[in-house]
Write a protein that holds these residues in place. Sequence first.
Motif, PDB file in Angstrom:
ATOM      1  N   VAL A  30       1.390  -3.306   1.967  1.00  0.00           N
ATOM      2  CA  VAL A  30       1.911  -1.958   1.724  1.00  0.00           C
ATOM      3  C   VAL A  30       1.978  -1.189   3.038  1.00  0.00           C
ATOM      4  N   MET A  31       0.960  -1.368   3.896  1.00  0.00           N
ATOM      5  CA  MET A  31       0.957  -0.708   5.194  1.00  0.00           C
ATOM      6  C   MET A  31       2.190  -1.101   6.009  1.00  0.00           C
ATOM      7  N   ILE A  32       2.469  -2.405   6.058  1.00  0.00           N
ATOM      8  CA  ILE A  32       3.616  -2.900   6.827  1.00  0.00           C
ATOM      9  C   ILE A  32       4.922  -2.362   6.260  1.00  0.00           C
ATOM     10  N   TYR A  33       5.058  -2.415   4.926  1.00  0.00           N
ATOM     11  CA  TYR A  33       6.283  -1.912   4.297  1.00  0.00           C
ATOM     12  C   TYR A  33       6.451  -0.422   4.552  1.00  0.00           C
ATOM     13  N   GLY A  34       5.340   0.308   4.491  1.00  0.00           N
ATOM     14  CA  GLY A  34       5.399   1.759   4.600  1.00  0.00           C
ATOM     15  C   GLY A  34       5.890   2.268   5.939  1.00  0.00           C
ATOM     16  N   LEU A  69      19.156  -1.601   6.889  1.00  0.00           N
ATOM     17  CA  LEU A  69      18.810  -2.354   5.679  1.00  0.00           C
ATOM     18  C   LEU A  69      18.771  -1.414   4.478  1.00  0.00           C
ATOM     19  N   PRO A  70      19.405  -1.801   3.371  1.00  0.00           N
ATOM     20  CA  PRO A  70      19.495  -0.925   2.191  1.00  0.00           C
ATOM     21  C   PRO A  70      18.253  -1.015   1.300  1.00  0.00           C
ATOM     22  N   LEU A  71      17.079  -0.714   1.855  1.00  0.00           N
ATOM     23  CA  LEU A  71      15.835  -0.770   1.093  1.00  0.00           C
ATOM     24  C   LEU A  71      15.195   0.611   1.073  1.00  0.00           C
TER      25      LEU A  71
END
Length: 461
Positions: free
Chosen positions: A256-260, A269-271
């Motif tokens: 979650v840390m990396i994604y955040g 990127l469409p995320l």
Amino acid sequence: MSRFKMPTAYTILFSLIIVVAVATYLVPAGQYDYQDDVPVAGTYHAVEQNPQGAGDVVLAAFNGFYDAVDVCLFILMVGGFLGVVMKTGAVDAGVSNVIKKLGGREKWLIPILMVLFGLGGTSYGMWEETMAFYPLLIPIFLAAGYDAVVGISVILLGAGAGVICSTVNPFATGIAAGFAGVSLGEGILLRIVQWVVFEGAAIWYVMAYAAKVKKNPELSVVGRGHEVLHTKAGEAPELTGKRKGILVLFMLTFLVMIYGVIPFSDMGLPLPELGWWFPELSGLFLVSAILIGLIDRMEESAIAEEFVTGSADLLGVAFIIGISRGITVLMNEGRITDTVLHWGEDALTGTGSLAFILLVFLLYLPLSVLIPSSSGLATLSIPIVAPLGKFAEVSGALVITAFQSASGLVNIITPTAAVVMGALALGRVSYDRWVKYVWKLIVLFVLLTMAFLAVGALLGM
């Protein structure tokens, strides 16, 4: 006679603060005109000297803490989180289980993890965030029969090689591209090839050292004084279902840390983008620590006690980060940052394409020591250096490659880089031992960078 003993990281950093303070008396004060916080090329002018005295030296570290309070708190939250997790025995059980399953194939953890950290470094500038991984991975490599330097190298050199060759890193390449007036995609082919070469060289270097140390521990640059951190399979707690659940939440926290922190929109990127930084990440580790404590059925007082104890273990790292940030604060207060940049502007004017790009790279090496923040250095310098490249027929994209290569390269060895000094403190490795270990790779990286830049200049990339 007693042998020379390398001073602690604190003494090294305070010594640098004193050197910078002395420089504010000797280096002429000056400033550029700024437009929207960006310096305008050709506008440098002398200003009134503002030398920094003894009182400023004392206050520099405190001002550095104010400037880096978000990073320092993040480190303390990570320490508290790890304190709670370690109390559950889940990490010890998990490490023991991993080592047992690898059955002598632990060496393959090195390239796998280094590639993952390298991808983080080259894509979104994964650097300060790596601080959370050292307390986790160093014990794993110690338990596998290596030394602390191997654990540090996997993270620091893995991510570091990626940052050196930042392909779409918005905090270095992205900011610099905006100031240079080029797109993020210009020069990306050269940087991708550079990343493959550099990451491969770093993996080879670490694996060669790791194999040597495992075969003969006496060849370690730090000796074998870290056995206290080893996880012995016979003493490890059982990997129960509850501990497996804790490990899942433990790993999910890091994911979650990396994604955040990944700026998906800047990378095209469409995320969904969370846009988190240190305050949000600190909250993440606090909440995860509480949840893990509850899963382990700890009492409220026990969760609080273990969290505070874990934070205290990383207090020294927070001190180092604050002190190192004080160096940049003192330079700015002494009004010599722009003067140093102006000297570089004078040195670059009127050179040919090959000489220009190599001089840019060499200029950024000392600048990166004085200004370790890649985004800060890009903001200060690219608006001045990139226009000079047009006169030398060097593209803005190649100037960016020179800038980020120098900045990333310096940041894996300089004592002014909080991540370097913090990682060494966590691994209990002295700075001189790290330099003794890594200097050959640094020389190789310098030569490879100059070769890539020369090819880029000759081909007009």
